[in-house]
Design a protein around this motif. Structure first.
Motif, PDB file in Angstrom:
ATOM      1  N   ASP A   4      41.386  29.852  37.322  1.00 21.50           N
ATOM      2  CA  ASP A   4      42.519  30.772  37.562  1.00 21.50           C
ATOM      3  C   ASP A   4      43.388  30.860  36.311  1.00 21.50           C
ATOM      4  O   ASP A   4      43.805  31.944  35.899  1.00 21.50           O
ATOM      5  N   LYS A   5      43.586  29.710  35.651  1.00 22.49           N
ATOM      6  CA  LYS A   5      44.417  29.688  34.437  1.00 22.49           C
ATOM      7  C   LYS A   5      43.750  30.522  33.332  1.00 22.49           C
ATOM      8  O   LYS A   5      44.394  31.349  32.681  1.00 22.49           O
ATOM      9  N   LYS A   6      42.444  30.362  33.198  1.00 24.02           N
ATOM     10  CA  LYS A   6      41.671  31.107  32.172  1.00 24.02           C
ATOM     11  C   LYS A   6      41.803  32.618  32.428  1.00 24.02           C
ATOM     12  O   LYS A   6      42.063  33.398  31.517  1.00 24.02           O
ATOM     13  N   HIS A   7      41.661  33.021  33.704  1.00 23.04           N
ATOM     14  CA  HIS A   7      41.733  34.460  34.015  1.00 23.04           C
ATOM     15  C   HIS A   7      43.139  35.002  33.788  1.00 23.04           C
ATOM     16  O   HIS A   7      43.301  36.144  33.336  1.00 23.04           O
ATOM     17  N   LYS A   8      44.177  34.154  34.049  1.00 20.62           N
ATOM     18  CA  LYS A   8      45.557  34.608  33.795  1.00 20.62           C
ATOM     19  C   LYS A   8      45.745  34.837  32.299  1.00 20.62           C
ATOM     20  O   LYS A   8      46.264  35.853  31.861  1.00 20.62           O
TER      21      LYS A   8
END
Ligand SMILES: O=C(O)C[C@@H](Cc1ccccc1)[C@H](O)SCc1ccccc1
Ligand SMILES: [Zn+2]
Length: 167
Positions: free
Chosen positions: A159-163
């Motif tokens: 999720d952090k990577k996609h944000k």
């Protein structure tokens, strides 16, 4: 090249539908999937991963791209209860590898790229990969076979990577 969906994209949870006719459209999908798999690089790819919810899998576990295999409407039967472990990766969960336990003596029945039925009793990495790809067609990911804590941590990192990518 086809874009590969990444965990936790809910579309990866779709159960793929059987192919009713192995026609030129399916053969074009197979060709695009091989291009995408080799480019990644990977040794397997399920149509679910490229957001096409049809029961189509391509695999090539060879070192030199010399053994392309196509499985259409694959079915697996477990021949004996013996299992083995493998540190699996997934092009839809890039950068994470976790130990997964699976049966290591299976029979696979499928249609080939010409729509002809065939069967095989794969060993080793091919047996692991076929089961990993069949999971994809059933909306399952290798992270479903590990502890909930590990899955939560991987999900938080994805999720952090996609944000960061969305910024
Ligand atoms: O996401 C996929 O389905 C491709 C998987 C195939 C695989 C399944 C089970 C065990 C290993 C790989 C991989 O991400 S392809 C990348 C790769 C290549 C060689 C060895 C391990 C992983
Ligand atoms: Zn995968």
């Amino acid at each position: 090249l086809l874009p590969i969906l990444e965990f936790p994209d809910p579309r990866l949870r779709t159960v793929a539908k059987p192919v009713t006719e192995v026609d030129d459209k399916i053969r074009q999908l197979v060709a695009d999937m091989f291009d995408t798999m080799y480019d990644a690089p990977g040794i397997g790819l399920a149509a679910s991963q490229v957001n096409v919810h049809k029961r189509v899998v391509v695999i090539d576990v060879s070192e030199d791209k010399s053994q392309p295999l196509v499985f259409i409407n694959p079915e697996i039967e477990v021949l004996d209860p013996e299992v083995s472990e493998y540190d699996e990766g997934c092009l839809s969960v890039p950068g994470f590898y976790e130990t997964v336990v699976r049966p290591n003596h299976i029979r696979v029945k499928a249609l080939d790229r010409d729509g002809n039925p065939f069967e095989m009793e794969p060993q080793g990495l091919l047996a692991v990969c076929i089961q990993h790809e069949l999971d994809h067609l059933n909306g399952k990911l290798f992270v479903d076979h590990i502890s909930p804590l590990k899955r939560t941590r991987i999900r938080a990192k994805m999720d952090k990577k996609h944000k960061a990518e969305a910024r």
